[in-house]
Design a protein around this motif. Structure first.
Motif, PDB file in Angstrom:
ATOM      1  N   ALA A  65       1.441  -1.264   0.189  1.00 56.86           N
ATOM      2  CA  ALA A  65      -0.027  -0.193   0.153  1.00 56.86           C
ATOM      3  C   ALA A  65       0.776   1.222  -0.448  1.00 56.86           C
ATOM      4  CB  ALA A  65      -0.507   0.143   1.567  1.00 56.86           C
ATOM      5  N   ALA A  66       2.515   1.260   0.845  1.00 56.01           N
ATOM      6  CA  ALA A  66       2.991   2.585   0.848  1.00 56.01           C
ATOM      7  C   ALA A  66       3.385   2.497  -0.286  1.00 56.01           C
ATOM      8  CB  ALA A  66       3.691   2.408   2.020  1.00 56.01           C
ATOM      9  N   THR A  67       3.819   1.724  -1.109  1.00 55.37           N
ATOM     10  CA  THR A  67       4.064   2.328  -2.519  1.00 55.37           C
ATOM     11  C   THR A  67       3.529   2.111  -4.204  1.00 55.37           C
ATOM     12  OG1 THR A  67       4.877  -0.531  -2.645  1.00 55.37           O
ATOM     13  CG2 THR A  67       6.572   0.807  -2.037  1.00 55.37           C
ATOM     14  N   GLU A  68       1.897   1.993  -3.395  1.00 56.02           N
ATOM     15  CA  GLU A  68       0.894   1.731  -4.639  1.00 56.02           C
ATOM     16  C   GLU A  68       0.879   3.341  -5.314  1.00 56.02           C
ATOM     17  OE1 GLU A  68      -1.274   0.960  -7.449  1.00 56.02           O
ATOM     18  OE2 GLU A  68       0.043  -0.485  -6.240  1.00 56.02           O
ATOM     19  N   PRO A  69       1.220   2.960  -6.669  1.00 55.36           N
ATOM     20  CA  PRO A  69       0.970   4.822  -7.114  1.00 55.36           C
ATOM     21  C   PRO A  69      -0.607   4.155  -7.541  1.00 55.36           C
ATOM     22  CG  PRO A  69       2.040   3.040  -9.284  1.00 55.36           C
ATOM     23  CD  PRO A  69       1.913   2.437  -7.535  1.00 55.36           C
ATOM     24  N   ASP A  70      -1.229   3.696  -6.992  1.00 62.22           N
ATOM     25  CA  ASP A  70      -3.203   3.947  -8.092  1.00 62.22           C
ATOM     26  C   ASP A  70      -3.957   3.805  -6.641  1.00 62.22           C
ATOM     27  OD1 ASP A  70      -5.967   2.613  -8.033  1.00 62.22           O
ATOM     28  OD2 ASP A  70      -5.409   1.710  -9.738  1.00 62.22           O
ATOM     29  N   PRO A  71      -4.292   4.636  -6.645  1.00 64.20           N
ATOM     30  CA  PRO A  71      -5.119   5.484  -5.293  1.00 64.20           C
ATOM     31  C   PRO A  71      -6.515   4.652  -4.364  1.00 64.20           C
ATOM     32  CG  PRO A  71      -5.392   6.822  -7.106  1.00 64.20           C
ATOM     33  CD  PRO A  71      -4.305   6.473  -7.239  1.00 64.20           C
ATOM     34  N   HIS A  72      -6.899   3.373  -6.057  1.00 63.38           N
ATOM     35  CA  HIS A  72      -8.249   2.678  -5.097  1.00 63.38           C
ATOM     36  C   HIS A  72      -7.644   1.488  -5.341  1.00 63.38           C
ATOM     37  CE1 HIS A  72      -9.804   5.651  -8.451  1.00 63.38           C
ATOM     38  NE2 HIS A  72     -11.131   5.361  -7.758  1.00 63.38           N
ATOM     39  N   ARG A  73      -5.878   0.946  -6.311  1.00 65.15           N
ATOM     40  CA  ARG A  73      -5.814  -0.149  -5.233  1.00 65.15           C
ATOM     41  C   ARG A  73      -5.261  -0.025  -3.779  1.00 65.15           C
ATOM     42  NH1 ARG A  73      -0.468  -3.543  -6.088  1.00 65.15           N
ATOM     43  NH2 ARG A  73      -1.593  -5.542  -6.034  1.00 65.15           N
ATOM     44  N   ARG A  74      -4.184   1.130  -3.636  1.00 64.11           N
ATOM     45  CA  ARG A  74      -3.727   1.709  -2.096  1.00 64.11           C
ATOM     46  C   ARG A  74      -4.746   0.883  -1.458  1.00 64.11           C
ATOM     47  NH1 ARG A  74      -1.203   5.861  -3.072  1.00 64.11           N
ATOM     48  NH2 ARG A  74      -2.696   7.370  -3.544  1.00 64.11           N
ATOM     49  N   GLU A  75      -6.186   2.544  -1.823  1.00 65.10           N
ATOM     50  CA  GLU A  75      -7.395   2.045  -1.129  1.00 65.10           C
ATOM     51  C   GLU A  75      -7.740   0.410  -0.420  1.00 65.10           C
ATOM     52  OE1 GLU A  75     -11.440   3.994  -0.343  1.00 65.10           O
ATOM     53  OE2 GLU A  75     -10.845   4.689  -2.383  1.00 65.10           O
ATOM     54  N   PHE A  76      -8.288   0.277  -1.386  1.00 65.07           N
ATOM     55  CA  PHE A  76      -8.197  -1.490  -1.293  1.00 65.07           C
ATOM     56  C   PHE A  76      -7.189  -2.451  -0.855  1.00 65.07           C
ATOM     57  CE2 PHE A  76      -9.702  -5.488  -2.159  1.00 65.07           C
ATOM     58  CZ  PHE A  76     -10.588  -5.580  -2.052  1.00 65.07           C
ATOM     59  N   LEU A  77      -5.960  -2.242  -0.174  1.00 63.36           N
ATOM     60  CA  LEU A  77      -4.689  -3.289   0.018  1.00 63.36           C
ATOM     61  C   LEU A  77      -5.228  -2.529   1.743  1.00 63.36           C
ATOM     62  CD1 LEU A  77      -1.977  -2.079  -2.479  1.00 63.36           C
ATOM     63  CD2 LEU A  77      -2.514  -4.679  -1.277  1.00 63.36           C
ATOM     64  N   GLU A  78      -5.353  -0.610   2.175  1.00 62.05           N
ATOM     65  CA  GLU A  78      -5.392  -0.228   2.598  1.00 62.05           C
ATOM     66  C   GLU A  78      -6.716  -1.263   4.113  1.00 62.05           C
ATOM     67  OE1 GLU A  78      -3.008   3.697   2.465  1.00 62.05           O
ATOM     68  OE2 GLU A  78      -5.487   3.675   2.232  1.00 62.05           O
ATOM     69  N   SER A  79      -7.808  -1.038   2.643  1.00 63.11           N
ATOM     70  CA  SER A  79      -8.819  -1.359   4.470  1.00 63.11           C
ATOM     71  C   SER A  79      -9.116  -2.995   4.128  1.00 63.11           C
ATOM     72  CB  SER A  79     -10.145  -1.283   2.833  1.00 63.11           C
ATOM     73  OG  SER A  79     -10.294  -1.718   1.438  1.00 63.11           O
ATOM     74  N   PHE A  80      -8.199  -3.862   3.410  1.00 67.84           N
ATOM     75  CA  PHE A  80      -8.563  -5.247   3.176  1.00 67.84           C
ATOM     76  C   PHE A  80      -8.422  -5.810   4.489  1.00 67.84           C
ATOM     77  CE2 PHE A  80      -6.785  -9.928   2.443  1.00 67.84           C
ATOM     78  CZ  PHE A  80      -8.043 -10.348   1.195  1.00 67.84           C
ATOM     79  N   PRO A  81      -7.128  -5.976   5.169  1.00 69.37           N
ATOM     80  CA  PRO A  81      -7.369  -6.676   6.402  1.00 69.37           C
ATOM     81  C   PRO A  81      -9.051  -6.365   7.124  1.00 69.37           C
ATOM     82  CG  PRO A  81      -5.718  -5.183   6.488  1.00 69.37           C
ATOM     83  CD  PRO A  81      -5.969  -4.909   5.327  1.00 69.37           C
ATOM     84  N   GLY A  82      -9.179  -5.182   7.676  1.00 69.23           N
ATOM     85  CA  GLY A  82     -10.183  -4.932   8.263  1.00 69.23           C
ATOM     86  C   GLY A  82     -11.544  -5.516   7.530  1.00 69.23           C
ATOM     87  N   ALA A  83     -11.534  -5.655   6.355  1.00 65.65           N
ATOM     88  CA  ALA A  83     -12.552  -6.366   5.369  1.00 65.65           C
ATOM     89  C   ALA A  83     -12.549  -7.818   5.350  1.00 65.65           C
ATOM     90  CB  ALA A  83     -12.323  -5.662   4.041  1.00 65.65           C
ATOM     91  N   CYS A  84     -11.903  -7.975   5.770  1.00 64.43           N
ATOM     92  CA  CYS A  84     -11.249 -10.331   6.052  1.00 64.43           C
ATOM     93  C   CYS A  84     -11.119 -10.768   6.967  1.00 64.43           C
ATOM     94  CB  CYS A  84      -9.843  -9.858   5.325  1.00 64.43           C
ATOM     95  SG  CYS A  84     -10.412 -10.280   3.719  1.00 64.43           S
ATOM     96  N   GLY A  85     -11.511  -9.390   8.473  1.00 64.34           N
ATOM     97  CA  GLY A  85     -11.702  -9.742   9.388  1.00 64.34           C
ATOM     98  C   GLY A  85     -10.597 -10.322   9.828  1.00 64.34           C
ATOM     99  N   LEU A  86      -9.092  -9.704   9.918  1.00 69.50           N
ATOM    100  CA  LEU A  86      -7.503  -9.735  10.309  1.00 69.50           C
ATOM    101  C   LEU A  86      -7.292  -9.641  11.058  1.00 69.50           C
ATOM    102  CD1 LEU A  86      -6.234 -10.595   6.176  1.00 69.50           C
ATOM    103  CD2 LEU A  86      -7.284 -12.042   7.987  1.00 69.50           C
ATOM    104  N   VAL A  87      -7.968  -8.086  10.924  1.00 70.23           N
ATOM    105  CA  VAL A  87      -7.528  -6.903  11.592  1.00 70.23           C
ATOM    106  C   VAL A  87      -8.871  -6.358  13.063  1.00 70.23           C
ATOM    107  CG1 VAL A  87      -5.329  -6.017  11.947  1.00 70.23           C
ATOM    108  CG2 VAL A  87      -7.343  -5.236  10.314  1.00 70.23           C
ATOM    109  N   ASP A  88      -8.702  -5.983  13.951  1.00 70.54           N
ATOM    110  CA  ASP A  88      -9.870  -5.713  15.234  1.00 70.54           C
ATOM    111  C   ASP A  88      -9.839  -4.180  14.526  1.00 70.54           C
ATOM    112  OD1 ASP A  88     -11.805  -5.147  16.741  1.00 70.54           O
ATOM    113  OD2 ASP A  88     -10.524  -5.285  18.621  1.00 70.54           O
ATOM    114  N   ASP A  89     -11.127  -3.976  13.694  1.00 71.90           N
ATOM    115  CA  ASP A  89     -11.782  -1.778  13.195  1.00 71.90           C
ATOM    116  C   ASP A  89     -11.788  -1.838  14.564  1.00 71.90           C
ATOM    117  OD1 ASP A  89     -10.727  -2.421  10.797  1.00 71.90           O
ATOM    118  OD2 ASP A  89     -12.887  -2.909  10.169  1.00 71.90           O
ATOM    119  N   GLU A  90     -11.791  -1.647  16.223  1.00 71.00           N
ATOM    120  CA  GLU A  90     -12.295  -1.417  16.874  1.00 71.00           C
ATOM    121  C   GLU A  90     -11.584  -0.196  17.566  1.00 71.00           C
ATOM    122  OE1 GLU A  90     -14.318  -3.022  20.303  1.00 71.00           O
ATOM    123  OE2 GLU A  90     -15.073  -4.336  18.608  1.00 71.00           O
ATOM    124  N   GLY A  91     -11.589   1.418  17.791  1.00 67.79           N
ATOM    125  CA  GLY A  91     -10.592   1.868  17.942  1.00 67.79           C
ATOM    126  C   GLY A  91     -10.411   2.509  17.581  1.00 67.79           C
TER     127      GLY A  91
END
Length: 91
Positions: A65-91
């Motif tokens: 995500a840090a090196t992704e030039p496409d803003p849409h793919r970067r946003e998807f990369l950043e949201s992926f862990p929360g969307a897949c339940g890999l991280v706690d989105d609370e707080g």
């Protein structure tokens, strides 16, 4: 990260791109029920990774995500862990 096998970011990117495709394709491209089942399957496999492997996967996503030039793919990369339940989105 220097301790990471170079294959990890490649595979992480492929997983994310596959889910992104399934999430964004039209109903006439892929059956919506099949797409949802596949995305749930991917999330389930990732959720069952041992903690050290999950940490490597999440670091790879952060680096991609840090090196992704496409803003849409970067946003998807950043949201992926929360969307897949890999991280706690609370707080």
């Amino acid at each position: 990260m220097t301790d990471m096998d170079p294959l990890v970011p490649v595979l992480a990117g492929l997983v994310v791109d596959t889910v992104w495709f399934l999430d964004s394709c039209e109903d006439d491209e892929v059956d919506p029920d099949s797409a949802v089942k596949m995305m749930e399957s991917v999330a389930g496999v990732l959720q069952r990774l041992p903690e050290d492997q999950l940490d490597r996967f999440l670091r790879a996503l952060t680096d991609l995500a840090a090196t992704e030039p496409d803003p849409h793919r970067r946003e998807f990369l950043e949201s992926f862990p929360g969307a897949c339940g890999l991280v706690d989105d609370e707080g």
